[in-house]
Scaffold this motif. Sequence first.
Motif, PDB file in Angstrom:
ATOM      1  N   SER A 131       0.825  -1.212   0.000  1.00  0.00           N
ATOM      2  CA  SER A 131       0.000   0.000   0.000  1.00  0.00           C
ATOM      3  C   SER A 131       0.859   1.261   0.000  1.00  0.00           C
ATOM      4  N   ARG A 136      -2.778   2.886  -4.666  1.00  0.00           N
ATOM      5  CA  ARG A 136      -3.720   2.116  -3.871  1.00  0.00           C
ATOM      6  C   ARG A 136      -5.023   1.844  -4.590  1.00  0.00           C
ATOM      7  N   ALA A 180      -4.747  -0.389   2.688  1.00  0.00           N
ATOM      8  CA  ALA A 180      -4.864   0.554   1.576  1.00  0.00           C
ATOM      9  C   ALA A 180      -6.034   1.512   1.784  1.00  0.00           C
ATOM     10  N   SER A 181      -7.153   0.995   2.268  1.00  0.00           N
ATOM     11  CA  SER A 181      -8.346   1.820   2.424  1.00  0.00           C
ATOM     12  C   SER A 181      -8.218   2.804   3.580  1.00  0.00           C
ATOM     13  N   ASP A 248      -5.131   7.348  -6.211  1.00  0.00           N
ATOM     14  CA  ASP A 248      -4.205   7.589  -5.110  1.00  0.00           C
ATOM     15  C   ASP A 248      -3.663   9.009  -5.220  1.00  0.00           C
ATOM     16  N   ALA A 473       0.202   2.510   7.504  1.00  0.00           N
ATOM     17  CA  ALA A 473      -0.100   1.342   6.669  1.00  0.00           C
ATOM     18  C   ALA A 473       0.560   0.089   7.214  1.00  0.00           C
TER      19      ALA A 473
END
Length: 545
Positions: A131, A136, A180-181, A248, A473
């Motif tokens: 990530s 992403r 990633a979210s 991203d 992350a």
Amino acid sequence: KRMATATGPNAARFPPSSNRRTAVQARQNLGENRSEVLKPRIIKDSGTAKDKLPSLVLGALLLMFVSNQWSRALIYYINDFTPNLPIPPTEAKNLYANIDLDYDSSAYSWLASFGFTGTFAVASIFAGRVSDTYPRGLVLSLASLLWSAFLALGSLSQDFNHLFASRALMGIAQAVTTPASYTLLAELTPKDKIAFANSVFSLGIYLGGGLASLSIILDQQVGWRGSGLIVAMFGVLSSIIGAIIIRDPRYLPQEAGMPGEGTEVDAIKGTDSTAGQGQGNVKVRNAHVRGSNGEQRGTNISHISHKSDKTLDSAPAPLQMKSVVRSILESKPVVFILLASTVRFMAGFTIAAWKAPLFLELFPDQAINFGVSNALIIALAGSVSTLVGGILADTLAQEAKRGAWKIKSAQARLLVPVLGSLLAAPLWGLTVEAGDFKAASTALLLEYIVAECWFGPAQAALYAALPDPSMRASTQGVFSLLTAVSNVAPVAVGSLISDGGIAGLAADTPIQTALLWTVSPAYVISAGLFALAAIQLKTEDEPET
């Protein structure tokens, strides 16, 4: 003189002297050198500053997370271990995977837990790094395609080993979703709305879980294999939508901006850049910096904080896992939050894996009613709980900042999971011991309302406790890794209710007893650990979002 009068091909190399003097003066004034990139100048569009939720991106992330959770939880609702089912064997094989592929409750406990979370946990070690390194939006869309493909393959399995392998591959694909979210949301969401944004995203757990419960009805229509294929198609659709919407910000052209940000960045390229020589002010997508070995590295300036005074050379790089683990172990609040979350997940995973077998065994004639009521409980009560939990946590944090109480904002947020877990413990006991379907469903509804408020506030408190925001992350990867430990609980329940027991002990334990003494104590212990984390959070230095 020669440079001032150059024409033809040399004109590009030797611009008119007035322009050249302007460019040179601009370079001197700005102090440009070989390895320096200037701090970006931010231009905010009217009304599009970073003060609103990134609704479109949040919606796309939520849709993919619904697919993630629906795919993951489907296995809980396509098995039935009730002895002597009153239906023909052919129909039973079509409806239930355990009968079709011939596996028992102990094998199911591994399939529903470590079969997925084992690989999920290992992949989570690298998910944070992925990530941090790659776009992403692309990572999330590709992951959604993969887990949908593996779910489809599992739905075509001819034996238990094939189904187990498909679950394991799904675990790898889904590991990247949360780091990633959550990091995308942390970068795009205003600081005072971050717990709410996390809670909205967490709705995917309940919406996906609700759809999985409704899959009992789908199973009655198309069988367990057809149900899996339909859920996989939904995953492909969510992947396509995510690929269209999610960008991203680290890789986005600055003149376009992320939805809701509307920022542009001006920078002067370094002297090694051949493009734009002699220009005093050039708008660029990427600032290229040459290292000592002469290799040109493209670094997006869009990831620099609007409030940062650092150049790209001093911007934090993704941390190695060793450094992350060391920093985590040195931070008592982070350690306690992770431990509390691990125990809290034990309760949640056990309920998720064994709730359906519990109700189907206690009330075998209420299968459809359970599917519908459980879906409503998960989707509505769970969603309301997580949203209210996020709003309440943010409100408590703001009041703490204003000095309403003698606690810090991160400590105030942790009050939500502490109280929620304490209230959930007795309500789960009532669910398990209820004598009829209506009473059990009512107790389950109340349990969800008080229990599911914890995740968003815990995430916000975890980020506040981190000593370095660049660890987000990677810490999320560690957070996901610890969920593997939590799956000890549902596996233990599967062993307790089986003929073999745990190492030959407590065999054939009634399912109600096993679930009561696994889940309720986990709720109480997690509440205590969250309280200890709140006590340790004594600083107000929360990272910028």
